[in-house]
Design an enzyme around this catalytic site. Structure first.
Site, PDB file in Angstrom:
ATOM      1  N   ASN A 143      -6.144  -9.533  -7.452  1.00 53.73           N
ATOM      2  CA  ASN A 143      -6.161 -10.231  -6.165  1.00 53.73           C
ATOM      3  C   ASN A 143      -7.430 -11.038  -5.911  1.00 53.73           C
ATOM      4  O   ASN A 143      -7.436 -11.954  -5.103  1.00 53.73           O
ATOM      5  CB  ASN A 143      -5.968  -9.232  -5.027  1.00 53.73           C
ATOM      6  CG  ASN A 143      -6.934  -8.067  -5.111  1.00 53.73           C
ATOM      7  OD1 ASN A 143      -6.994  -7.366  -6.122  1.00 53.73           O
ATOM      8  ND2 ASN A 143      -7.701  -7.851  -4.061  1.00 53.73           N
TER       9      ASN A 143
ATOM     10  N   ALA B 202       6.233  -8.902   0.773  1.00 52.25           N
ATOM     11  CA  ALA B 202       6.737 -10.167   1.315  1.00 52.25           C
ATOM     12  C   ALA B 202       5.638 -11.084   1.828  1.00 52.25           C
ATOM     13  O   ALA B 202       5.744 -12.305   1.726  1.00 52.25           O
ATOM     14  CB  ALA B 202       7.724  -9.873   2.454  1.00 52.25           C
ATOM     15  N   HIS B 203       4.554 -10.511   2.361  1.00 55.47           N
ATOM     16  CA  HIS B 203       3.614 -11.369   3.099  1.00 55.47           C
ATOM     17  C   HIS B 203       2.638 -12.141   2.216  1.00 55.47           C
ATOM     18  O   HIS B 203       1.751 -12.823   2.726  1.00 55.47           O
ATOM     19  CB  HIS B 203       2.881 -10.567   4.183  1.00 55.47           C
ATOM     20  CG  HIS B 203       1.759  -9.730   3.680  1.00 55.47           C
ATOM     21  ND1 HIS B 203       0.444 -10.077   3.894  1.00 55.47           N
ATOM     22  CD2 HIS B 203       1.749  -8.587   2.985  1.00 55.47           C
ATOM     23  CE1 HIS B 203      -0.320  -9.145   3.335  1.00 55.47           C
ATOM     24  NE2 HIS B 203       0.446  -8.236   2.787  1.00 55.47           N
TER      25      HIS B 203
ATOM     26  N   THR C  22      14.306   4.250   9.161  1.00 55.43           N
ATOM     27  CA  THR C  22      15.364   3.280   9.391  1.00 55.43           C
ATOM     28  C   THR C  22      14.928   1.942   8.795  1.00 55.43           C
ATOM     29  O   THR C  22      13.805   1.500   9.028  1.00 55.43           O
ATOM     30  CB  THR C  22      15.607   3.128  10.902  1.00 55.43           C
ATOM     31  OG1 THR C  22      15.979   4.411  11.419  1.00 55.43           O
ATOM     32  CG2 THR C  22      16.715   2.125  11.183  1.00 55.43           C
TER      33      THR C  22
ATOM     34  N   GLN D 235       0.346  -9.896  -6.178  1.00 55.51           N
ATOM     35  CA  GLN D 235      -0.061 -11.305  -6.279  1.00 55.51           C
ATOM     36  C   GLN D 235       0.842 -12.095  -7.221  1.00 55.51           C
ATOM     37  O   GLN D 235       1.032 -13.299  -7.041  1.00 55.51           O
ATOM     38  CB  GLN D 235      -1.522 -11.405  -6.744  1.00 55.51           C
ATOM     39  CG  GLN D 235      -2.541 -10.834  -5.772  1.00 55.51           C
ATOM     40  CD  GLN D 235      -2.653 -11.605  -4.477  1.00 55.51           C
ATOM     41  OE1 GLN D 235      -2.168 -12.735  -4.343  1.00 55.51           O
ATOM     42  NE2 GLN D 235      -3.271 -11.002  -3.469  1.00 55.51           N
TER      43      GLN D 235
ATOM     44  N   THR E 140       0.840  -1.199   0.000  1.00 55.83           N
ATOM     45  CA  THR E 140       0.000   0.000   0.000  1.00 55.83           C
ATOM     46  C   THR E 140       0.875   1.249   0.000  1.00 55.83           C
ATOM     47  O   THR E 140       0.616   2.218  -0.710  1.00 55.83           O
ATOM     48  CB  THR E 140      -0.930  -0.013   1.229  1.00 55.83           C
ATOM     49  OG1 THR E 140      -1.848  -1.091   1.080  1.00 55.83           O
ATOM     50  CG2 THR E 140      -1.698   1.294   1.350  1.00 55.83           C
TER      51      THR E 140
ATOM     52  N   CYS F  35     -17.256  -6.872   4.482  1.00 62.17           N
ATOM     53  CA  CYS F  35     -18.185  -6.301   5.452  1.00 62.17           C
ATOM     54  C   CYS F  35     -17.418  -5.231   6.200  1.00 62.17           C
ATOM     55  O   CYS F  35     -16.724  -5.500   7.153  1.00 62.17           O
ATOM     56  CB  CYS F  35     -18.665  -7.368   6.426  1.00 62.17           C
ATOM     57  SG  CYS F  35     -19.802  -6.743   7.661  1.00 62.17           S
TER      58      CYS F  35
END
Lengths: 382, 387
Positions: A152, A201-202, A238, A180, A73, A326
């Protein structure tokens, strides 16, 4: 119910133990601000540059073209707001598509409120944009085109090379949100011709809070975060070395295991669609099934409330997500599926199933076995 | 300097043998109200001929006292008084001193002579004082619509004179009508409903059903603030928070969608009743108003109420929404209720809620549920806050 089966890897992935090991080693033995001059700092700076070089290798670019950020984001906000502000003197027109992630769509909306002109390209039934439309919408005020690499919700992959070509013919910068696709697809930025690219990364079994922005060396922009001048002045903060190294390790694993993993996803996708197609009436398979990402399977069941489907599946131990969110008390149908022209009665009954690295054949089989009954039950209640 | 207040109660004067119970509770409540508002030290209170006499021997702020007393149910009106001996001259001086700082054109004197041994009749006193005020202050007597009325009460040992009578909250002392389990939602209606119960002397325990994690914690914080706001009428309420998401899931996943709301409410009633019986509350209370929303039809109220044998009180049944809102503003719950919160995530809300549910239909739908186990589970998970 004791069994927990995670099929929501497009939302976020678990941390791969190998990535965890890399990060843990750094947390255990190393610290220091990479911007300092003493040996603690030098070690950290070394790890940082090592990760940068790795990514340069994966993406086929120069190390100096990698900017580490805190989230996809953030990368998308950096590009849209930064380019808009910096190239304002050239023009105020930006092109995106109707199938962008909110971090692009909402940021473009913000720019629109602040005097920029935003064109939103439509999508076809499978979620592809129309290259002819793109061509016709580019004008001399156009400064940026941002099109998602792989969507996505439905996994459809866009023809990036062609898009890049069209943009460059008119001297327009091209950014892609590759969150993705990164990992699952081999991406060489110079071959594709993208100028800016977002990855995180996630979604590839790395840590949350670590992402990057590839930025062609010729491009300058006003940073989103001002401060200590890290990342070549493009992103002050940092650097989070353990997370960045974990990200690099996660990307490295994909370099080794990409084909094998994709083959598994493809097998599961086919199995899920083939089995359910005959068993559940009034079912739509969304996206580009042949050429899209194989780990994202979007199914719409007419007249079945997706909230109920998710709740019921959760009770059986399965984690999936729906085609709607929702948020603040209202269930809104997915804008992406609407863009593809899927009827509302189907959109409200949409599930996104995204298997991952740690799923087993039996889990997919079990899912396929129980789903028809659940759909039937929920349809009766809806 | 000491301050004396006379507090009048009306209805409890009628309660015959129970009167002393009511009076004791009233005095107790007055003390708690004063203490809650930071009044220290507390006054000496005594009953004097169907009045409560409050003597503040230390200097105390009259603002604070009046604010406290106006929240005490059971008081019809109260006033800061001048206390004098039963001597006509002394009464006259007090009367003139009382009226002197006030601005008015016409006035009346109204004397009550509880002490029949006092040498003058009420009318004598009225005439005598009236003449004195006319002479000294040059004001007009007007018995039908005076700008101001000066009251004189002649009791056994003292007389009291006052002209600034402050209306009280009315009703009955909280704690004299038993205990009620009040359902509190976070909206406008239920706090007002609870207010009316408190006003009629009931104590309330509050029960709130939340859908966490489908909704955030804000609704719980809101309800806590509402309960605290209402607590100034009763001072030591309990707030019971019931995690209701699992029961809602059970209903959503097993029952027809049009019956959801009625079924939720039946489970709320079951849980509220179970808790009421455990905590010795004798009635349930809701903020329902007839016909306000689809679930508040007579048919649906009947279907919901069928699960409990406790009386279900609905004090707002005769009020319009704007009347409820006006009351909420008056009692200070409006500003809390108006803040947005996720009530119950709309994923739990049906597209077309039933308007006239039939009991047999609802009971049939409930056959898909293990009612007892669900109630037991939720009951075990109730979290209680002492306010």
């Amino acid at each position: 119910m004791n069994e927990k089966i995670y099929l929501d890897n497009a939302a976020t992935t678990p941390l791969d133990p190998r990535v965890r090991e890399t990060m843990f080693e750094i947390y255990k033995s190393h610290w220091g601000n990479p911007s300092g001059v003493h040996r603690f700092s030098k070690t950290m700076a070394g790890l940082l540059e090592e990760a940068r070089e790795q990514f340069a290798g994966f993406l086929g670019c120069k190390p100096g073209e990698i900017v580490f950020t805190g989230s996809a984001t953030e990368s998308n906000n950096t590009v849209l707001k930064g380019i808009a502000r910096t190239l304002q003197y050239k023009g105020n027109h930006i092109i995106i598509s109707r199938i962008e992630h909110p971090s692009v769509a909402k940021t473009a909306g913000f720019l629109q409120k602040n005097g920029f002109d935003v064109t939103t390209l439509k999508a076809d039934r499978q979620g592809h944009i129309d290259l002819q439309e793109l061509k016709s919408q580019i004008r001399k005020e156009t400064i940026l085109v941002s099109i998602i690499f792989a969507n996505n919700e439905i996994g459809t992959v866009q023809p990036l090379k062609e898009i890049a070509k069209i943009c460059h013919q008119s001297g327009v910068l091209f950014h892609t949100d590759a969150v993705q696709a990164f990992g699952k697809r081999k991406i060489k930025v110079k071959e594709l011709g993208v100028d800016l690219l977002t990855a995180t990364a996630h979604k590839i079994y790395g840590p949350v809070g670590s992402a990057l922005l590839y930025c062609n060396s010729g491009i300058n922009f006003e940073p989103l975060l001002h401060g200590g001048g890290q990342e070549d002045g493009k992103r002050a903060s940092t650097e989070n070395i353990a997370a960045i190294s974990g990200f690099a390790r996660a990307a490295d694993i994909y370099e080794q295991e990409r084909d094998e993993e994709n083959a598994r996803y493809e097998k599961w996708k086919k199995e899920i669609i083939r089995t359910l197609d005959g068993k559940i009436p009034d079912m739509l398979v969304n996206g580009d099934v042949q050429k899209g990402l194989h780990n994202i399977i979007s199914l719409s069941f007419k007249g079945a409330d997706s909230q109920l489907l998710m709740m019921q599946l959760d009770r059986m131990g399965f984690a999936v997500s729906s085609g709607s969110a929702c948020s603040s008390g209202s269930v809104k149908p997915s804008g992406i599926l609407q863009a593809c022209g899927i009827p509302d009665s189907f959109i409200r009954g949409t599930l996104r199933i995204s298997p991952g690295r740690f799923n087993k054949d039996e889990e997919i089989e079990k899912f396929v076995r129980i789903l028809p009954d659940i759909v039937e039950k929920v349809r009766k209640l809806s | 300097m000491s301050l004396t207040y006379i507090c009048h109660y009306s209805e409890i004067g009628l309660k015959g043998k129970n009167r002393s119970v009511f009076e004791k509770q009233l005095m107790h409540n007055i003390k708690r109200a004063l203490r809650a508002n930071g009044c220290d030290p507390l006054p000496h209170l005594r009953i004097l001929d169907k009045r409560v006499l409050a003597s503040f021997h230390q200097p105390a702020q009259s603002d604070l006292i009046e604010k406290s007393l106006s929240d005490v149910f059971g008081l019809v009106h109260f006033a800061q008084v001048r206390q004098v001996d039963n001597d006509l001259e002394a009464i006259k001086e007090a009367c003139l001193a009382e009226l002197e700082p006030l601005s008015f054109d016409s006035f009346a004197i109204r004397t009550k002579r509880a002490n029949k041994r006092f040498a003058y009749t009420s009318n004598d006193v009225n005439v005598f004082l009236g003449a004195a005020v006319v002479e000294k202050m040059n004001k007009k007597v007007n018995l039908s619509a005076p700008d101001i009325t000066c009251f004189v009460e002649v009791l056994d040992h003292h007389s009291f004179v006052y002209a600034r009578k402050i209306p009280g909250a009315g009703g009955l002392p909280v704690g004299t009508s038993g205990k009620i389990m009040a359902l509190l939602s976070g909206g406008f209606d239920s706090p007002v409903a609870a207010y009316f119960a408190l006003k009629r002397g009931a104590t309330c325990e509050f029960i709130h059903f939340h859908s966490f994690p489908y909704t955030n914690k804000k609704s719980q914080e809101k309800v806590k603030e509402l309960a605290l706001q209402l607590n100034r009428y009763q001072f030591n309420a309990k707030l019971h928070l019931v995690p209701f998401a699992e029961t809602q899931e059970d209903i959503v996943l097993n029952c027809p969608d049009s019956l959801r709301v009625v079924l939720y409410r039946r489970f709320m009633m079951r849980l509220a009743e179970k808790l009421a019986r455990k905590n010795k509350a004798r009635a349930l209370l809701t903020g329902e108003s007839l016909g306000q929303v689809a679930s508040q039809t007579l048919a649906n109220m009947g279907v919901v109420e069928a699960v409990t044998s406790l009386p279900v009180l609905r004090p707002l049944v005769g009020l319009d929404k704007n009347e409820i809102i006006a009351k909420a503003r008056e009692i200070g719950t409006y500003d809390i209720s108006v803040r947005p919160h996720d009530d119950a995530c709309t994923r739990f809300m049906p597209k077309h809620p039933v308007i006239h549910a039939r009991l047999y239909e609802v009971e049939k739908a409930e056959q898909a549920l293990d009612i007892e186990a669900m109630v037991e589970r939720d009951f075990r998970n109730i979290e209680t806050l002492e306010l």
